[in-house]
Motif scaffolding. Structure first.
Motif, PDB file in Angstrom:
ATOM      1  N   THR A  34       0.487   3.438   1.952  1.00 29.52           N
ATOM      2  CA  THR A  34       0.608   3.671   3.382  1.00 29.52           C
ATOM      3  C   THR A  34       1.430   2.576   4.070  1.00 29.52           C
ATOM      4  OG1 THR A  34      -1.579   2.694   3.295  1.00 29.52           O
ATOM      5  CG2 THR A  34      -1.489   5.005   3.841  1.00 29.52           C
ATOM      6  N   SER A  35       2.026   1.677   3.264  1.00 34.25           N
ATOM      7  CA  SER A  35       2.747   0.548   3.848  1.00 34.25           C
ATOM      8  C   SER A  35       4.170   0.924   4.215  1.00 34.25           C
ATOM      9  CB  SER A  35       2.787  -0.605   2.834  1.00 34.25           C
ATOM     10  OG  SER A  35       3.966  -1.365   2.997  1.00 34.25           O
ATOM     11  N   MET A  36       4.578   0.532   5.405  1.00 31.56           N
ATOM     12  CA  MET A  36       5.948   0.817   5.856  1.00 31.56           C
ATOM     13  C   MET A  36       6.983   0.113   4.989  1.00 31.56           C
ATOM     14  SD  MET A  36       5.311   0.358   9.892  1.00 31.56           S
ATOM     15  CE  MET A  36       3.790  -0.557   9.892  1.00 31.56           C
ATOM     16  N   ALA A  84       0.820  -1.215   0.000  1.00 29.91           N
ATOM     17  CA  ALA A  84       0.000   0.000   0.000  1.00 29.91           C
ATOM     18  C   ALA A  84       0.857   1.270   0.000  1.00 29.91           C
ATOM     19  CB  ALA A  84      -0.908   0.005   1.240  1.00 29.91           C
TER      20      ALA A  84
END
Lengths: 155, 440
Positions: free
Chosen positions: B372-374, B370
């Motif tokens: 928003t994925s780390m 994502a």
């Protein structure tokens, strides 16, 4: 809890994120609370469909610890964020719980890039001996289905 | 550059056995040639049949820079055609998916077309009487692609009217798609929800190469996977606490080099290949109750074990998708410019299997792929730094010679040490050939 306490809480939480007080921010959460950011407008199922975020306490802690890591390459240099809030709309309120919806503009910046997201944030709050805590938070991004670059902090 | 000899020379100049010229990632001219030659000559992924379950259902897609639509016709067959009115060029549909009913109607002049593309009607048609419209391309309706194939629900198309067949293009590599579909007890997948859409300011090939790059996870993902392992170890948890699904997904990214060396890479002709020949980062996920029993009932014990025993990590289908069989995912790397790529990450549910499998793949997708994925954050950072770094005039060549062997023959299937860059060399061998028509 009363309306003013609830409103102050919503503003204080956004302030903490903008100031980078992430560990204090994590203290605002009940241990079994989940932060949900849907991928789709009006998404109902966070389990069997993809979301942008659906994170429990462990994952939120990882997110915060990572920001301070020595080899967090996408945070060298670090991002900064900024929330601007409308007056929160209190949907339900009682002595021990509240549901609050707040329209926000979220700005995240790193290097020469700055992005703006329009949010509707829904908080489920609970009164505890230690003050008001977050029992659940849902962040709906207005263009949640758009193709984004990195969103690195917490809208 | 107008004739093929010049094109062939230009392409050959960019690719050496152990290195590629930076122009393949940065040059607008090379990008234009990819759009004109490479993508039309290859079989490219369009979509999955479960995205158009009903007659009249359509999705929009593209091959290279060509706008396409895929639609289910009244005979239940799926058609792929150019998303362009044959009259003035207006795109017929603009949304990602929808239902058009029995026909498409151009929103500009109301020319209408059956869902197999044939011209159905034109308003004020008598204005064309005696003008010879019937002899024009416009009268033929929406232009079809050169060829298309529905392989076990996955729709691929080739734009060029002449060229390599689907079977010759993919060959043995279809075993990875087969394994993903066979993981459903009824042999059928269904797209689950919307795809993640992640915009990358880098060349599309950097993303494809990264799918079989096993020397970066423990470096680039130390901040996320390494921190996760550290937090989990530090936690005060009772003896025998099961590893939660999120840890099962993220912790293997911090596996040592030895793990990735031993897991192996297999390369197939025409640029396809996969990591995870012997085991993979998906091998040790915990069992989901009821799933194994459903598989045994469907396939018998031996076959069920054979299907579930394959734990291929990333399978690259040249030119621009990757699938993960063991967790039913497909990533599509859609070029939008020499330095711009849209990544769509899709997940599938396995028909006839417990929904917990879908829950796990959804978790994997949001944790790893994502915006928003780390994990995704640090990958994107590396690609964008590479895109900027390659503008440096100090060096012109990109090195891909790890575990290089003399006289590598890419027409043969090969199995090697999992940290080889042979799959990248395999992709560039295919790139070179399909840029000039696909000849061997």
């Amino acid at each position: 809890m009363n309306r003013e306490e609830v409103t102050d809480f919503i503003y204080d939480e956004a302030w903490m994120l903008d100031e980078g007080q992430f560990h204090e921010w994590l203290e605002l959460w009940l241990p079994d609370a989940v932060y949900w950011m849907p991928l789709n407008w009006n998404q109902q199922d966070p389990i069997n469909e993809t979301s942008l975020l659906y994170e429990d306490n462990f994952m939120l802690r990882l997110r915060i610890e990572r920001l301070a890591g020595a080899r967090t390459f996408s945070q060298k240099p670090k991002s900064r964020c900024h929330h601007v809030l409308n007056r929160p709309r209190i949907v339900e309120i009682s002595d021990d719980a509240a549901k609050v919806m707040t329209k926000m503009h979220y700005v995240e910046t790193r290097l020469d890039e700055q992005q703006l997201l329009a949010l509707t944030v829904t908080h489920d709050l609970k009164a505890t001996d230690g003050g008001i805590k977050i029992a659940g938070k849902r962040v709906d991004i207005l263009n949640c289905d758009a193709a984004f670059g990195n969103i690195q902090l917490l809208p | 550059m107008t004739d093929t000899t010049t094109l062939q020379e230009r392409v050959n100049d960019l690719i050496r056995p152990q290195q590629v010229h930076r122009d393949v990632y940065t040059s607008p001219e090379v990008y234009r040639l990819e759009m004109k030659h490479l993508f039309p000559n290859c079989w490219v992924y369009i979509g999955h049949e479960s995205q158009t379950p009903n007659k009249g259902d359509y999705i929009t897609a593209q091959i290279g820079d060509q706008p396409l639509l895929m639609v289910r016709h009244s005979n239940d067959e799926i058609y792929v055609m150019y998303n362009r009115c044959p009259h003035k060029g207006t795109k017929i549909v603009i949304d990602k998916a929808g239902n058009t009913g029995k026909f498409f109607r151009c929103p500009y002049h109301a020319w209408s077309f059956k869902t197999d593309g044939c011209l159905l009607a034109i308003p004020l048609k008598k204005g064309y009487e005696g003008t010879g419209l019937e002899d024009t391309e416009a009268a033929k309706g929406l232009a079809p692609v050169g060829d298309m194939k529905n392989y076990r629900g996955f729709i691929f198309a080739r734009l060029a009217t002449e060229g390599i067949s689907f079977e010759d293009f993919f060959g043995e590599s279809l075993s990875s798609l087969d394994n993903m579909v066979d993981r459903s007890p009824v042999g059928k997948l269904t797209v689950a929800g919307a795809p993640l859409r992640y915009m990358h300011k880098c060349n599309w090939k950097m993303l494809v190469e990264n799918q079989t790059d096993t020397c970066h996870p423990m470096v680039a993902h130390e901040s996320s996977a390494g921190t996760a392992v550290k937090i989990w170890e530090e936690m005060d948890k009772p003896e025998g606490t099961p590893t939660p699904p999120a840890m099962q997904i993220i912790a293997p990214f911090m596996s040592p080099y030895e793990f990735f060396e031993n897991m192996g890479i297999r390369t197939w002709p025409n640029g396809h290949g996969h990591t995870g020949v012997h085991h993979s980062i998906h091998s040790d996920y915990s069992d989901i109750p009821g799933y194994y029993d459903a598989m045994v009932e469907a396939y018998g014990e031996e076959r069920a074990q054979e299907i579930l025993g394959e734990n291929r990590h990333n399978t690259v289908y040249f030119p621009n998708i990757m699938i993960k069989g063991p967790i039913q995912q497909l990533r599509n790397f859609i070029p939008l410019g020499p330095d711009k790529t849209l990544v769509e990450s899709w997940i599938f549910s396995l028909d006839g299997a417990p929904s917990e499998l879908t829950a796990r793949t959804a978790m994997y997708n949001r944790m790893i792929n994502a915006p928003t994925s780390m994990v995704g954050h640090d990958d994107l950072e590396m690609y964008e730094r590479a895109q900027e770094g390659l503008m440096s005039d100090g060096l012109e060549w990109v090195n891909i010679q790890r575990l290089y062997e003399d006289d590598e023959d890419f027409t043969e299937t090969a199995e090697l040490n999992g940290t080889t860059e042979r799959q990248m060399r395999n992709q560039f061998d295919a790139w070179k050939r399909f840029m000039i028509g696909g000849a061997a």
